[in-house]
Design a protein around this motif. Sequence first.
Motif, PDB file in Angstrom:
ATOM      1  N   ASN A 114       0.852  -1.189   0.000  1.00 27.96           N
ATOM      2  CA  ASN A 114       0.000   0.000   0.000  1.00 27.96           C
ATOM      3  C   ASN A 114       0.891   1.243   0.000  1.00 27.96           C
ATOM      4  O   ASN A 114       1.640   1.489   0.941  1.00 27.96           O
ATOM      5  CB  ASN A 114      -0.905  -0.010   1.227  1.00 27.96           C
ATOM      6  CG  ASN A 114      -1.932   1.112   1.200  1.00 27.96           C
ATOM      7  OD1 ASN A 114      -1.829   2.061   0.429  1.00 27.96           O
ATOM      8  ND2 ASN A 114      -2.928   1.007   2.056  1.00 27.96           N
ATOM      9  N   LYS A 115       0.823   2.038  -1.066  1.00 26.28           N
ATOM     10  CA  LYS A 115       1.741   3.166  -1.218  1.00 26.28           C
ATOM     11  C   LYS A 115       1.521   4.269  -0.184  1.00 26.28           C
ATOM     12  O   LYS A 115       2.416   5.078   0.066  1.00 26.28           O
ATOM     13  CB  LYS A 115       1.625   3.753  -2.617  1.00 26.28           C
ATOM     14  CG  LYS A 115       0.275   4.381  -2.930  1.00 26.28           C
ATOM     15  CD  LYS A 115       0.279   4.980  -4.327  1.00 26.28           C
ATOM     16  CE  LYS A 115      -1.040   5.711  -4.609  1.00 26.28           C
ATOM     17  NZ  LYS A 115      -1.027   6.323  -5.960  1.00 26.28           N
ATOM     18  N   SER A 116       0.341   4.316   0.444  1.00 30.81           N
ATOM     19  CA  SER A 116       0.099   5.354   1.449  1.00 30.81           C
ATOM     20  C   SER A 116       0.938   5.160   2.706  1.00 30.81           C
ATOM     21  O   SER A 116       1.067   6.074   3.511  1.00 30.81           O
ATOM     22  CB  SER A 116      -1.388   5.385   1.817  1.00 30.81           C
ATOM     23  OG  SER A 116      -1.783   4.179   2.450  1.00 30.81           O
ATOM     24  N   LEU A 117       1.525   3.974   2.878  1.00 28.86           N
ATOM     25  CA  LEU A 117       2.351   3.704   4.059  1.00 28.86           C
ATOM     26  C   LEU A 117       3.752   4.289   3.925  1.00 28.86           C
ATOM     27  O   LEU A 117       4.454   4.434   4.933  1.00 28.86           O
ATOM     28  CB  LEU A 117       2.463   2.192   4.294  1.00 28.86           C
ATOM     29  CG  LEU A 117       1.165   1.404   4.460  1.00 28.86           C
ATOM     30  CD1 LEU A 117       1.483  -0.073   4.594  1.00 28.86           C
ATOM     31  CD2 LEU A 117       0.392   1.902   5.666  1.00 28.86           C
ATOM     32  N   TYR A 118       4.154   4.639   2.720  1.00 30.67           N
ATOM     33  CA  TYR A 118       5.547   4.990   2.477  1.00 30.67           C
ATOM     34  C   TYR A 118       5.668   6.405   1.906  1.00 30.67           C
ATOM     35  O   TYR A 118       4.748   6.922   1.267  1.00 30.67           O
ATOM     36  CB  TYR A 118       6.190   4.000   1.494  1.00 30.67           C
ATOM     37  CG  TYR A 118       6.026   2.558   1.887  1.00 30.67           C
ATOM     38  CD1 TYR A 118       6.903   1.960   2.787  1.00 30.67           C
ATOM     39  CD2 TYR A 118       4.997   1.785   1.371  1.00 30.67           C
ATOM     40  CE1 TYR A 118       6.756   0.637   3.151  1.00 30.67           C
ATOM     41  CE2 TYR A 118       4.837   0.457   1.725  1.00 30.67           C
ATOM     42  CZ  TYR A 118       5.722  -0.110   2.623  1.00 30.67           C
ATOM     43  OH  TYR A 118       5.568  -1.425   2.992  1.00 30.67           O
ATOM     44  N   SER A 119       6.823   6.993   2.136  1.00 30.95           N
ATOM     45  CA  SER A 119       7.186   8.258   1.505  1.00 30.95           C
ATOM     46  C   SER A 119       8.696   8.281   1.328  1.00 30.95           C
ATOM     47  O   SER A 119       9.434   7.657   2.100  1.00 30.95           O
ATOM     48  CB  SER A 119       6.720   9.453   2.344  1.00 30.95           C
ATOM     49  OG  SER A 119       7.373   9.471   3.603  1.00 30.95           O
ATOM     50  N   PHE A 120       9.144   9.006   0.310  1.00 31.70           N
ATOM     51  CA  PHE A 120      10.560   9.059  -0.019  1.00 31.70           C
ATOM     52  C   PHE A 120      10.969  10.510  -0.277  1.00 31.70           C
ATOM     53  O   PHE A 120      10.174  11.315  -0.766  1.00 31.70           O
ATOM     54  CB  PHE A 120      10.873   8.204  -1.246  1.00 31.70           C
ATOM     55  CG  PHE A 120      10.542   6.746  -1.074  1.00 31.70           C
ATOM     56  CD1 PHE A 120      11.470   5.880  -0.519  1.00 31.70           C
ATOM     57  CD2 PHE A 120       9.298   6.251  -1.446  1.00 31.70           C
ATOM     58  CE1 PHE A 120      11.164   4.538  -0.347  1.00 31.70           C
ATOM     59  CE2 PHE A 120       8.980   4.919  -1.278  1.00 31.70           C
ATOM     60  CZ  PHE A 120       9.924   4.060  -0.736  1.00 31.70           C
ATOM     61  N   GLY A 121      12.211  10.813   0.055  1.00 33.42           N
ATOM     62  CA  GLY A 121      12.743  12.144  -0.172  1.00 33.42           C
ATOM     63  C   GLY A 121      14.125  12.082  -0.785  1.00 33.42           C
ATOM     64  O   GLY A 121      14.936  11.213  -0.439  1.00 33.42           O
ATOM     65  N   LEU A 122      14.382  12.989  -1.719  1.00 36.57           N
ATOM     66  CA  LEU A 122      15.679  13.079  -2.391  1.00 36.57           C
ATOM     67  C   LEU A 122      16.196  14.499  -2.226  1.00 36.57           C
ATOM     68  O   LEU A 122      15.534  15.453  -2.636  1.00 36.57           O
ATOM     69  CB  LEU A 122      15.541  12.716  -3.869  1.00 36.57           C
ATOM     70  CG  LEU A 122      16.844  12.517  -4.659  1.00 36.57           C
ATOM     71  CD1 LEU A 122      17.602  11.303  -4.135  1.00 36.57           C
ATOM     72  CD2 LEU A 122      16.535  12.349  -6.144  1.00 36.57           C
ATOM     73  N   THR A 123      17.378  14.634  -1.617  1.00 33.89           N
ATOM     74  CA  THR A 123      17.965  15.943  -1.329  1.00 33.89           C
ATOM     75  C   THR A 123      19.384  15.985  -1.851  1.00 33.89           C
ATOM     76  O   THR A 123      20.142  15.024  -1.698  1.00 33.89           O
ATOM     77  CB  THR A 123      17.969  16.223   0.188  1.00 33.89           C
ATOM     78  OG1 THR A 123      16.649  16.042   0.710  1.00 33.89           O
ATOM     79  CG2 THR A 123      18.423  17.643   0.475  1.00 33.89           C
ATOM     80  N   SER A 124      19.742  17.110  -2.471  1.00 36.53           N
ATOM     81  CA  SER A 124      21.085  17.283  -3.004  1.00 36.53           C
ATOM     82  C   SER A 124      21.516  18.732  -2.832  1.00 36.53           C
ATOM     83  O   SER A 124      20.693  19.651  -2.966  1.00 36.53           O
ATOM     84  CB  SER A 124      21.139  16.890  -4.486  1.00 36.53           C
ATOM     85  OG  SER A 124      22.453  17.031  -4.991  1.00 36.53           O
ATOM     86  N   GLN A 125      22.786  18.927  -2.532  1.00 32.60           N
ATOM     87  CA  GLN A 125      23.327  20.270  -2.349  1.00 32.60           C
ATOM     88  C   GLN A 125      24.650  20.401  -3.096  1.00 32.60           C
ATOM     89  O   GLN A 125      25.494  19.507  -3.048  1.00 32.60           O
ATOM     90  CB  GLN A 125      23.534  20.597  -0.868  1.00 32.60           C
ATOM     91  CG  GLN A 125      23.972  22.028  -0.617  1.00 32.60           C
ATOM     92  CD  GLN A 125      23.974  22.382   0.866  1.00 32.60           C
ATOM     93  OE1 GLN A 125      23.870  21.512   1.725  1.00 32.60           O
ATOM     94  NE2 GLN A 125      24.069  23.662   1.171  1.00 32.60           N
TER      95      GLN A 125
END
Length: 349
Positions: free
Chosen positions: A132-143
């Motif tokens: 179930n995709k509502s259980l997960y979240s992802f983040g991508l950060t770059s500097q």
Amino acid sequence: MAKLRTGIDSAFWDLNVASPQCHDGWAKAVPGDPFPADGSVGSRVLRPQQLSFFGNGMPLPIVPSLSPTSPKDLGSLSLQTLLLKLASPRWWLAMTGQFRPRKLIADVKNEVSNAEDFDLSTVKDVAKHFVNKSLYSFGLTSQFAFPPTSVLFAIEGHGEKERLRRKVMVFHKLPDHDLTLEAAWPQLFVDHKGLYWDVPESISVDLSSLVSESGLRYRLGIHKNGGNPQAINTTDGNPPLSLLPGICAKAAFSYEKIKYLWRDKDTAEQQNEEVFPYDVRLKEPHAAISGMIGSSFASWIWNGRSFSSIDSREDLEVSTSKRSRLNADLFGSVCYSFQHGKFTKKLET
């Protein structure tokens, strides 16, 4: 004095407030609102960098946190971890993941308890809840760092939401000032009641002076909001007026002075390699009187009118009519401090 500065910043600027609601680890305080009672100033170290630091002592750093969600069945508990880290002298990239276990546990429990026979079909039904995709979240950060300028890019997606969060920040160091450009689609704000609001578009430019020996500091900025603010964890109440569409120009200055009545200069000048202070600001005994005075100004130079429905446009006109176009505040504080002791620690050999 530090609490006064925090109060001034939160009442006038969109100060960063520590929050696990986003993958970068902070949300913006609503300008003009008091600082959240249970909040703390957001760290300058982003959440991916914090998770990377935790990874030095743990093979798989998992950080639990509590944050409200719009779908109540997801629960407030979330588990965050660092999935990927790449770094070089001039840039770094990190990928973070978040998992909310409450809904999964409840769904699996209901599936098993309602099943007449525990067979292969039941196993398949249970397995569907894990994807179930509502259980997960992802983040991508770059500097990227190009001294004296650095650029930060961030994007994150939450399974229960269709829209991605995107953010761009540019930092530029001048000889005596810091210049910051920030844009987010959408930007997350938190008011003094702890309620979260999503502003579809938020763009700001900020020029602030560095701390000078004279004690004079000033700050200039311009902020643009676009779109209708959306509530995250509430269904009642109107959004704060400062989050409604428009362009606001801001300026503030302060003057701070400290007078030492007594100061142990011998302690301050003493160099002892075997002793170091817990805090460099508390390394010398003293008695002092300090004071600060300043003023802030804000002007709404344009009110937005970009709403799709007639009802929303009418509500906007009523709300923006209540918002004062000009605001000015005067603030000041006097403080007496006394310290006896050096607050130092001997080095262990």
